[in-house]
Design a protein around this motif. Structure first.
Motif, PDB file in Angstrom:
ATOM      1  N   LYS A 173     -12.917   2.359   3.636  1.00 25.64           N
ATOM      2  CA  LYS A 173     -11.931   1.946   2.645  1.00 25.64           C
ATOM      3  C   LYS A 173     -12.602   1.626   1.311  1.00 25.64           C
ATOM      4  O   LYS A 173     -12.113   1.986   0.241  1.00 25.64           O
ATOM      5  CB  LYS A 173     -11.148   0.734   3.150  1.00 25.64           C
ATOM      6  CG  LYS A 173     -10.086   0.311   2.145  1.00 25.64           C
ATOM      7  CD  LYS A 173      -8.936  -0.396   2.785  1.00 25.64           C
ATOM      8  CE  LYS A 173      -7.756  -0.412   1.842  1.00 25.64           C
ATOM      9  NZ  LYS A 173      -6.531  -0.871   2.430  1.00 25.64           N
ATOM     10  N   ASP A 215      -8.306   2.960  13.196  1.00 22.76           N
ATOM     11  CA  ASP A 215      -8.587   1.943  12.178  1.00 22.76           C
ATOM     12  C   ASP A 215      -8.691   2.566  10.794  1.00 22.76           C
ATOM     13  O   ASP A 215      -8.186   2.033   9.816  1.00 22.76           O
ATOM     14  CB  ASP A 215      -9.909   1.225  12.491  1.00 22.76           C
ATOM     15  CG  ASP A 215      -9.757   0.258  13.650  1.00 22.76           C
ATOM     16  OD1 ASP A 215      -8.592  -0.041  14.005  1.00 22.76           O
ATOM     17  OD2 ASP A 215     -10.773  -0.192  14.190  1.00 22.76           O
ATOM     18  N   LYS A 224      -5.477   3.522   9.175  1.00 20.82           N
ATOM     19  CA  LYS A 224      -4.660   2.420   8.678  1.00 20.82           C
ATOM     20  C   LYS A 224      -4.969   2.081   7.225  1.00 20.82           C
ATOM     21  O   LYS A 224      -4.303   1.243   6.636  1.00 20.82           O
ATOM     22  CB  LYS A 224      -4.873   1.186   9.559  1.00 20.82           C
ATOM     23  CG  LYS A 224      -4.076   1.253  10.848  1.00 20.82           C
ATOM     24  CD  LYS A 224      -4.271   0.003  11.661  1.00 20.82           C
ATOM     25  CE  LYS A 224      -3.608   0.152  13.027  1.00 20.82           C
ATOM     26  NZ  LYS A 224      -4.216  -0.740  14.017  1.00 20.82           N
ATOM     27  N   VAL A 225      -6.012   2.661   6.681  1.00 25.65           N
ATOM     28  CA  VAL A 225      -6.374   2.319   5.306  1.00 25.65           C
ATOM     29  C   VAL A 225      -5.992   3.399   4.288  1.00 25.65           C
ATOM     30  O   VAL A 225      -6.211   3.224   3.109  1.00 25.65           O
ATOM     31  CB  VAL A 225      -7.882   1.984   5.170  1.00 25.65           C
ATOM     32  CG1 VAL A 225      -8.287   0.917   6.151  1.00 25.65           C
ATOM     33  CG2 VAL A 225      -8.755   3.215   5.301  1.00 25.65           C
ATOM     34  N   ASP A 273      -3.118   6.233   2.465  1.00 20.76           N
ATOM     35  CA  ASP A 273      -1.684   6.304   2.153  1.00 20.76           C
ATOM     36  C   ASP A 273      -0.970   7.225   3.133  1.00 20.76           C
ATOM     37  O   ASP A 273       0.069   6.892   3.674  1.00 20.76           O
ATOM     38  CB  ASP A 273      -1.473   6.871   0.739  1.00 20.76           C
ATOM     39  CG  ASP A 273      -2.065   6.003  -0.343  1.00 20.76           C
ATOM     40  OD1 ASP A 273      -1.980   4.771  -0.226  1.00 20.76           O
ATOM     41  OD2 ASP A 273      -2.615   6.559  -1.312  1.00 20.76           O
ATOM     42  N   THR A 307      -1.346   9.925   6.418  1.00 26.05           N
ATOM     43  CA  THR A 307      -2.143  10.406   7.543  1.00 26.05           C
ATOM     44  C   THR A 307      -1.600  11.729   8.052  1.00 26.05           C
ATOM     45  O   THR A 307      -0.425  11.829   8.407  1.00 26.05           O
ATOM     46  CB  THR A 307      -2.116   9.383   8.695  1.00 26.05           C
ATOM     47  OG1 THR A 307      -2.721   8.175   8.243  1.00 26.05           O
ATOM     48  CG2 THR A 307      -2.879   9.891   9.900  1.00 26.05           C
ATOM     49  N   LYS A 329       5.261  -0.755   3.507  1.00 29.74           N
ATOM     50  CA  LYS A 329       4.059  -0.259   4.178  1.00 29.74           C
ATOM     51  C   LYS A 329       2.814  -0.641   3.378  1.00 29.74           C
ATOM     52  O   LYS A 329       1.824  -1.094   3.936  1.00 29.74           O
ATOM     53  CB  LYS A 329       4.140   1.263   4.349  1.00 29.74           C
ATOM     54  CG  LYS A 329       2.899   1.829   5.043  1.00 29.74           C
ATOM     55  CD  LYS A 329       2.952   3.334   5.246  1.00 29.74           C
ATOM     56  CE  LYS A 329       1.542   3.844   5.636  1.00 29.74           C
ATOM     57  NZ  LYS A 329       1.493   5.240   6.006  1.00 29.74           N
ATOM     58  N   ARG A 330       2.898  -0.483   2.069  1.00 34.11           N
ATOM     59  CA  ARG A 330       1.738  -0.809   1.235  1.00 34.11           C
ATOM     60  C   ARG A 330       1.453  -2.303   1.237  1.00 34.11           C
ATOM     61  O   ARG A 330       0.317  -2.738   1.228  1.00 34.11           O
ATOM     62  CB  ARG A 330       1.934  -0.275  -0.184  1.00 34.11           C
ATOM     63  CG  ARG A 330       1.824   1.247  -0.219  1.00 34.11           C
ATOM     64  CD  ARG A 330       1.788   1.785  -1.613  1.00 34.11           C
ATOM     65  NE  ARG A 330       3.009   1.418  -2.326  1.00 34.11           N
ATOM     66  CZ  ARG A 330       3.022   0.976  -3.573  1.00 34.11           C
ATOM     67  NH1 ARG A 330       1.907   0.855  -4.237  1.00 34.11           N
ATOM     68  NH2 ARG A 330       4.161   0.671  -4.143  1.00 34.11           N
ATOM     69  N   GLU A 349       2.121  -4.343   3.738  1.00 30.83           N
ATOM     70  CA  GLU A 349       1.513  -4.623   5.043  1.00 30.83           C
ATOM     71  C   GLU A 349       0.020  -4.323   5.016  1.00 30.83           C
ATOM     72  O   GLU A 349      -0.794  -5.094   5.514  1.00 30.83           O
ATOM     73  CB  GLU A 349       2.162  -3.744   6.128  1.00 30.83           C
ATOM     74  CG  GLU A 349       3.523  -4.199   6.585  1.00 30.83           C
ATOM     75  CD  GLU A 349       3.470  -5.513   7.345  1.00 30.83           C
ATOM     76  OE1 GLU A 349       2.587  -5.651   8.188  1.00 30.83           O
ATOM     77  OE2 GLU A 349       4.318  -6.385   7.049  1.00 30.83           O
ATOM     78  N   GLN A 350      -0.314  -3.159   4.451  1.00 31.00           N
ATOM     79  CA  GLN A 350      -1.709  -2.742   4.369  1.00 31.00           C
ATOM     80  C   GLN A 350      -2.520  -3.738   3.557  1.00 31.00           C
ATOM     81  O   GLN A 350      -3.655  -4.065   3.898  1.00 31.00           O
ATOM     82  CB  GLN A 350      -1.831  -1.362   3.729  1.00 31.00           C
ATOM     83  CG  GLN A 350      -1.481  -0.230   4.667  1.00 31.00           C
ATOM     84  CD  GLN A 350      -1.717   1.120   4.027  1.00 31.00           C
ATOM     85  OE1 GLN A 350      -1.576   1.278   2.818  1.00 31.00           O
ATOM     86  NE2 GLN A 350      -2.051   2.110   4.821  1.00 31.00           N
ATOM     87  N   LEU A 360      -3.101  -6.887   5.563  1.00 29.76           N
ATOM     88  CA  LEU A 360      -4.101  -6.594   6.589  1.00 29.76           C
ATOM     89  C   LEU A 360      -5.510  -6.595   5.988  1.00 29.76           C
ATOM     90  O   LEU A 360      -6.461  -7.086   6.580  1.00 29.76           O
ATOM     91  CB  LEU A 360      -3.799  -5.213   7.173  1.00 29.76           C
ATOM     92  CG  LEU A 360      -4.172  -4.960   8.612  1.00 29.76           C
ATOM     93  CD1 LEU A 360      -3.295  -5.778   9.530  1.00 29.76           C
ATOM     94  CD2 LEU A 360      -4.021  -3.471   8.940  1.00 29.76           C
ATOM     95  N   GLU A 361      -5.596  -6.057   4.787  1.00 28.65           N
ATOM     96  CA  GLU A 361      -6.903  -5.952   4.146  1.00 28.65           C
ATOM     97  C   GLU A 361      -7.459  -7.325   3.771  1.00 28.65           C
ATOM     98  O   GLU A 361      -8.646  -7.594   3.964  1.00 28.65           O
ATOM     99  CB  GLU A 361      -6.822  -5.063   2.917  1.00 28.65           C
ATOM    100  CG  GLU A 361      -8.181  -4.886   2.295  1.00 28.65           C
ATOM    101  CD  GLU A 361      -8.239  -3.788   1.267  1.00 28.65           C
ATOM    102  OE1 GLU A 361      -7.180  -3.368   0.776  1.00 28.65           O
ATOM    103  OE2 GLU A 361      -9.360  -3.381   0.949  1.00 28.65           O
TER     104      GLU A 361
END
Ligand SMILES: Nc1nc2c(ncn2[C@@H]2O[C@H](COP(=O)(O)OP(=O)(O)O)[C@@H](O)[C@H]2O)c(=O)[nH]1
Ligand SMILES: [Mg+2]
Length: 314
Positions: A126, A153, A156-157, A159, A161, A255-256, A258-259, A262-263
């Motif tokens: 990331k 993992d 998850k980082v 935009d 997938t 979603k962003r 949440e990311q 998490l970060e």
């Protein structure tokens, strides 16, 4: 500003490479550098490509690089290899294949491995993505080697997938078990020149019913033949479409968010773990392995934790 960050902003490619190495090695100035790097980020599109080994990820990435360059965009590719820095084989093949792009200043290709970075490979990846973003690449693409936990993992980082599958390979089940089905934004059936494409589509739709979210983006299924450059444009259009969705809808926003949360948690965890690791290093010397051998591990852990807390209170 950290001098390396400034050089990255001024498009110094050697500074970019050096910064990524610092991240891999957990350099003491890492966080300071990353904070400055973050302040100059340009909002590149972060794309992750995952799928079983041999599915055709690298071939597709190679085609995508050409496509993206033809659109006048620049692209950085990070090839992640969680196994070891010595794996050679697969990445070497990729290097040969991507060789044609090596002299193009609009393309940067880098492989990553962890060399004891505390935050792990996903964290380092990331950070590397951010560094490429700060340099000014329009697209930053991450290719992983397989479909395990570290791939999950890493995905998850990013935009967007993209999950690459092939007909008749049985990799869908593996992917499903790894939990990658849920996080895929685009399904790609590569090697569509082989039989079994329709069967795989039906199977995919079945799996999608199980993992379906209540609302939001429905992952499209794209078929490609990367060896013949078939479907690459469609793949790119869907990748872009998802990026637009992320920036223009409430779900994307969510979603962003949440990311981001998490970060922050991840970074705190890494900081704390740094402390704990330092403490344990010193503490292990008091409790030699022989003494530990027959002791209750729960009791011992509780004991160590108490000592660590006392240390912190001092
Ligand atoms: N028949 C066929 N073979 C392909 C296709 N795409 C890739 N391959 C081959 O599959 C092999 C693995 O490709 P590679 O891109 O290295 O897969 P990766 O491990 O997922 O990166 C190579 O020999 C490719 O030439 C395709 O669309 N059709
Ligand atoms: Mg590959």
């Amino acid at each position: 500003m950290h001098p390396l960050a400034e050089r990255i902003q001024n498009k110094d490619i050697r500074a970019l490479a050096k910064a990524i190495t610092m991240v891999e090695n957990d350099h003491p100035e890492k966080l300071e550098l990353l904070s400055d790097v973050f302040s100059i980020k340009n909002n590149a599109h972060y794309i992750g490509i995952t799928g079983s080994p041999g599915a055709g990820k690298s071939s597709l990435v190679n085609r995508l690089i050409t496509h993206v360059r033809n659109k006048g965009l620049t692209i950085a590719v990070i090839a992640v290899d969680p196994t070891s820095p010595f794996s050679g084989g697969a990445l070497l093949g990729d290097r040969v294949r991507m060789n044609q792009h090596f002299t193009d200043p609009g393309v940067y290709i880098r492989s990553m491995a962890t060399r004891g970075s505390l935050g792990g490979l996903a964290r380092a990846t990331k950070d590397a993505i951010r560094i490429c973003d700060a340099y000014g690449f329009d697209v930053v693409l991450v290719e992983t080697v397989g479909v395990g936990q570290s791939e999950l993992d890493i995905m998850k980082v990013v935009d967007t997938t993209a999950l690459v599958l092939t007909p008749n390979s049985g990799d869908v089940l593996q992917v499903f078990k790894a939990g990658i089905m849920e996080i895929a934004d685009i399904f790609i059936i590569n090697k569509a020149d082989l039989p079994g494409v329709e069967k795989l589509k039906i199977l995919l739709k079945d799996f999608m019913m199980i993992t379906k979210k209540e609302e939001g983006h429905i992952p499209p299924i794209v078929t490609t033949i990367s060896t013949d450059n078939v479907g690459v444009e469609e793949m790119w259009d869907h990748l872009k479409e998802h990026h637009t969705y992320l920036y223009n809808t409430d779900q994307g926003d969510q979603k962003r968010q949440e990311q981001f949360k998490l970060e922050v948690q991840e970074l705190i965890r890494e900081e704390m773990w740094r402390d704990v690791a330092r403490f344990l290093d010193g503490f292990e010397k008091e409790y030699t392995i022989d003494q530990v051998k027959y002791k209750d591990p729960y009791l011992l852990a509780a004991n160590w934790y108490e000592k660590w807390k006392q240390e912190g209170d001092k």
